[in-house]
Design a protein around this motif. Structure first.
Motif, PDB file in Angstrom:
ATOM      1  N   TYR A  26       9.451 -13.191   9.991  1.00 15.63           N
ATOM      2  CA  TYR A  26       9.789 -11.769   9.897  1.00 15.63           C
ATOM      3  C   TYR A  26      10.651 -11.518   8.669  1.00 15.63           C
ATOM      4  CZ  TYR A  26      12.325  -7.433  10.798  1.00 15.63           C
ATOM      5  OH  TYR A  26      12.904  -6.197  10.671  1.00 15.63           O
ATOM      6  N   ALA A  27      11.698 -12.314   8.502  1.00 12.37           N
ATOM      7  CA  ALA A  27      12.614 -12.148   7.371  1.00 12.37           C
ATOM      8  C   ALA A  27      11.896 -12.326   6.040  1.00 12.37           C
ATOM      9  CB  ALA A  27      13.758 -13.151   7.496  1.00 12.37           C
ATOM     10  N   LYS A  28      11.086 -13.356   5.936  1.00 12.17           N
ATOM     11  CA  LYS A  28      10.393 -13.638   4.678  1.00 12.17           C
ATOM     12  C   LYS A  28       9.393 -12.529   4.332  1.00 12.17           C
ATOM     13  CE  LYS A  28      10.939 -18.640   5.228  1.00 12.17           C
ATOM     14  NZ  LYS A  28      12.007 -18.754   4.227  1.00 12.17           N
ATOM     15  N   SER A  29       8.713 -11.998   5.349  1.00  9.71           N
ATOM     16  CA  SER A  29       7.754 -10.927   5.083  1.00  9.71           C
ATOM     17  C   SER A  29       8.460  -9.631   4.690  1.00  9.71           C
ATOM     18  CB  SER A  29       6.857 -10.697   6.305  1.00  9.71           C
ATOM     19  OG  SER A  29       7.591 -10.226   7.419  1.00  9.71           O
ATOM     20  N   LYS A  30       9.647  -9.397   5.227  1.00 13.58           N
ATOM     21  CA  LYS A  30      10.412  -8.202   4.860  1.00 13.58           C
ATOM     22  C   LYS A  30      11.040  -8.358   3.480  1.00 13.58           C
ATOM     23  CE  LYS A  30      11.253  -4.971   7.067  1.00 13.58           C
ATOM     24  NZ  LYS A  30      10.598  -3.641   7.074  1.00 13.58           N
ATOM     25  N   TRP A  31      11.428  -9.567   3.119  1.00 12.72           N
ATOM     26  CA  TRP A  31      11.949  -9.817   1.771  1.00 12.72           C
ATOM     27  C   TRP A  31      10.847  -9.612   0.739  1.00 12.72           C
ATOM     28  CZ3 TRP A  31      15.218  -9.417  -1.733  1.00 12.72           C
ATOM     29  CH2 TRP A  31      15.273 -10.223  -2.864  1.00 12.72           C
ATOM     30  N   ALA A  32       9.643 -10.062   1.073  1.00 12.76           N
ATOM     31  CA  ALA A  32       8.498  -9.824   0.191  1.00 12.76           C
ATOM     32  C   ALA A  32       8.250  -8.321   0.051  1.00 12.76           C
ATOM     33  CB  ALA A  32       7.255 -10.522   0.743  1.00 12.76           C
TER      34      ALA A  32
ATOM     35  N   GLN B  82      10.634  -6.753  -2.442  1.00 12.95           N
ATOM     36  CA  GLN B  82      10.282  -7.038  -3.830  1.00 12.95           C
ATOM     37  C   GLN B  82       9.094  -6.190  -4.289  1.00 12.95           C
ATOM     38  OE1 GLN B  82      10.849 -11.456  -4.875  1.00 12.95           O
ATOM     39  NE2 GLN B  82      10.592 -11.519  -2.666  1.00 12.95           N
ATOM     40  N   VAL B  83       8.162  -5.952  -3.390  1.00  8.08           N
ATOM     41  CA  VAL B  83       7.012  -5.102  -3.710  1.00  8.08           C
ATOM     42  C   VAL B  83       7.473  -3.674  -4.000  1.00  8.08           C
ATOM     43  CG1 VAL B  83       5.048  -3.943  -2.644  1.00  8.08           C
ATOM     44  CG2 VAL B  83       5.232  -6.420  -2.523  1.00  8.08           C
TER      45      VAL B  83
ATOM     46  N   ASN C 173       0.821  -1.214   0.000  1.00  9.01           N
ATOM     47  CA  ASN C 173       0.000   0.000   0.000  1.00  9.01           C
ATOM     48  C   ASN C 173       0.856   1.265   0.000  1.00  9.01           C
ATOM     49  OD1 ASN C 173      -2.312  -1.607   0.139  1.00  9.01           O
ATOM     50  ND2 ASN C 173      -2.352  -1.560   2.376  1.00  9.01           N
ATOM     51  N   VAL C 174       1.909   1.256   0.795  1.00  9.63           N
ATOM     52  CA  VAL C 174       2.787   2.431   0.877  1.00  9.63           C
ATOM     53  C   VAL C 174       3.522   2.647  -0.440  1.00  9.63           C
ATOM     54  CG1 VAL C 174       4.843   3.387   2.021  1.00  9.63           C
ATOM     55  CG2 VAL C 174       3.054   2.278   3.382  1.00  9.63           C
ATOM     56  N   ALA C 175       4.002   1.564  -1.044  1.00  9.61           N
ATOM     57  CA  ALA C 175       4.723   1.671  -2.313  1.00  9.61           C
ATOM     58  C   ALA C 175       3.810   2.174  -3.428  1.00  9.61           C
ATOM     59  CB  ALA C 175       5.324   0.321  -2.690  1.00  9.61           C
ATOM     60  N   TYR C 176       2.612   1.640  -3.493  1.00  4.09           N
ATOM     61  CA  TYR C 176       1.654   2.059  -4.523  1.00  4.09           C
ATOM     62  C   TYR C 176       1.300   3.539  -4.362  1.00  4.09           C
ATOM     63  CZ  TYR C 176      -2.729   2.609  -7.065  1.00  4.09           C
ATOM     64  OH  TYR C 176      -3.712   3.060  -7.896  1.00  4.09           O
TER      65      TYR C 176
ATOM     66  N   ILE D 210      15.975   1.142  -0.791  1.00  3.71           N
ATOM     67  CA  ILE D 210      15.770   0.163   0.281  1.00  3.71           C
ATOM     68  C   ILE D 210      16.991   0.223   1.188  1.00  3.71           C
ATOM     69  CG2 ILE D 210      15.579  -2.289   0.830  1.00  3.71           C
ATOM     70  CD1 ILE D 210      14.097  -2.577  -1.892  1.00  3.71           C
ATOM     71  N   ALA D 211      16.781   0.598   2.437  1.00  4.06           N
ATOM     72  CA  ALA D 211      17.878   0.762   3.392  1.00  4.06           C
ATOM     73  C   ALA D 211      17.823  -0.362   4.418  1.00  4.06           C
ATOM     74  CB  ALA D 211      17.779   2.121   4.077  1.00  4.06           C
ATOM     75  N   ARG D 212      18.792  -1.261   4.356  1.00  7.22           N
ATOM     76  CA  ARG D 212      18.822  -2.376   5.309  1.00  7.22           C
ATOM     77  C   ARG D 212      19.607  -1.979   6.559  1.00  7.22           C
ATOM     78  NH1 ARG D 212      20.446  -6.258   0.627  1.00  7.22           N
ATOM     79  NH2 ARG D 212      18.428  -6.814  -0.280  1.00  7.22           N
ATOM     80  N   VAL D 213      19.023  -2.289   7.710  1.00 16.13           N
ATOM     81  CA  VAL D 213      19.671  -2.020   8.991  1.00 16.13           C
ATOM     82  C   VAL D 213      19.737  -3.328   9.772  1.00 16.13           C
ATOM     83  CG1 VAL D 213      18.855   0.363   8.995  1.00 16.13           C
ATOM     84  CG2 VAL D 213      17.491  -1.395  10.129  1.00 16.13           C
ATOM     85  N   SER D 214      20.440  -3.322  10.896  1.00 18.20           N
ATOM     86  CA  SER D 214      20.516  -4.548  11.690  1.00 18.20           C
ATOM     87  C   SER D 214      20.820  -4.232  13.151  1.00 18.20           C
ATOM     88  CB  SER D 214      21.604  -5.485  11.144  1.00 18.20           C
ATOM     89  OG  SER D 214      22.897  -5.019  11.495  1.00 18.20           O
ATOM     90  N   TRP D 215      20.410  -5.129  14.013  1.00 18.79           N
ATOM     91  CA  TRP D 215      20.707  -5.081  15.450  1.00 18.79           C
ATOM     92  C   TRP D 215      20.483  -3.669  15.997  1.00 18.79           C
ATOM     93  CZ3 TRP D 215      25.215  -8.741  17.196  1.00 18.79           C
ATOM     94  CH2 TRP D 215      25.057  -9.997  16.592  1.00 18.79           C
TER      95      TRP D 215
END
Length: 285
Positions: free
Chosen positions: A124-130, A133-134, A82-85, A144-149
């Protein structure tokens, strides 16, 4: 420049709301913009017409995502759709916050932006990977900015958990020592995004984690060292500390795109952690 922040009351969203300068901010949390309602998202975006949307809203409780899978997919994947669209519809650039967990952690080196994720090891990981792609398919003008910990002022985070557990009631704490990553402060990410807002030509994927690496055990020891807390910490394996969600052993992210572009460099994780702990009163944490 108008900048809308989804998930504005979350840990990163709060830091961004308090620190971003030189722009007109629209802090949107669930009350102002429920990202799972497509009509609402479109209506809000069309009303404020942001130039940039920083999409922080997500279900980030990794273990909870395992037991509430429908909610995790609805927020992280469908909400991002929704946000991307809506962002693309009004011509806004979308900066979507993602995670190191999109990688399975099997490499023997840090992952860079050109490595292909395989969807990760947990819901969590799979939903964020999806979600990634969206974003790529629905909003070409994206970063797309990936962060961690991640840790920040209002938590929850590993830093908050360690300080809470070190209350003097435990003679020792066991902390996992076979998962390695880049501890990263929300302040470091916010500072990076402040620069990236002025770099519209940078699109695609970028890693925004602090430099240097540590295990969760190393991370805990450093927290207690800085805070001068006399807490005994015992290293243990992931098998000795089972969790509902499986975590990757290697969460290290290389900042290859930042190095290629020469725009800026992320701070060292130990320096960022010390700055965070020294600048926040323990009661605030």
């Amino acid at each position: 420049m108008k900048v809308a922040i989804t998930g504005a009351k979350g840990m990163l969203g709060t830091t961004l709301t308090h620190t971003l300068q030189g722009c007109e901010l629209f802090a949107l949390d669930r009350e102002e913009c429920d990202i799972t309602d497509s009509a609402t998202v479109c209506s809000v975006f069309e009303k404020i017409k942001p130039d940039v949307v920083i999409h922080c809203a997500a279900m980030t409780a990794v273990d909870l995502c395992e037991s509430k899978q429908f909610e995790a997919w609805k927020i992280n994947a469908f909400g991002t759709t929704n946000v991307a669209y809506a962002s693309n519809k009004i011509g806004a650039k979308l900066i979507a916050i993602s995670t190191d967990y999109v990688f399975d952690g099997e490499l023997d080196r840090p992952y860079h932006e050109y490595d292909q994720p395989n969807g990760g090891l947990n819901v969590y990981a799979k939903s964020k990977w999806a979600a990634e792609q969206v974003v790529r398919s629905l909003c070409p003008n994206h970063l797309i900015a990936r962060v961690s910990w991640l840790y920040g002022g209002n938590g929850p985070s590993f830093v908050h958990t360690m300080l809470r557990l070190a209350d003097g009631s435990r003679s020792e704490l066991k902390v996992v020592n076979d998962q390695v990553g880049n501890p990263t402060s929300t302040k470091a990410v916010a500072d990076a995004l402040q620069i990236l807002l002025k770099t519209p030509e940078l699109v695609g994927t970028v890693h925004l984690t602090c430099e240097g690496e540590a295990s969760w055990f190393d991370f805990a020891c450093k927290i207690f060292e800085i805070e001068k807390i006399n807490q005994k910490v015992i290293p243990c394996s992931s098998d000795q500390y089972p969790t509902p969600a499986k975590r990757p052993h290697n969460s290290r992210l290389e900042k290859l795109v930042l190095k290629e572009s020469g725009i800026f460099q992320m701070p060292n994780w130990e320096i960022a952690l010390e700055e965070f702990l020294l600048s926040h009163n323990r009661q605030v944490l």
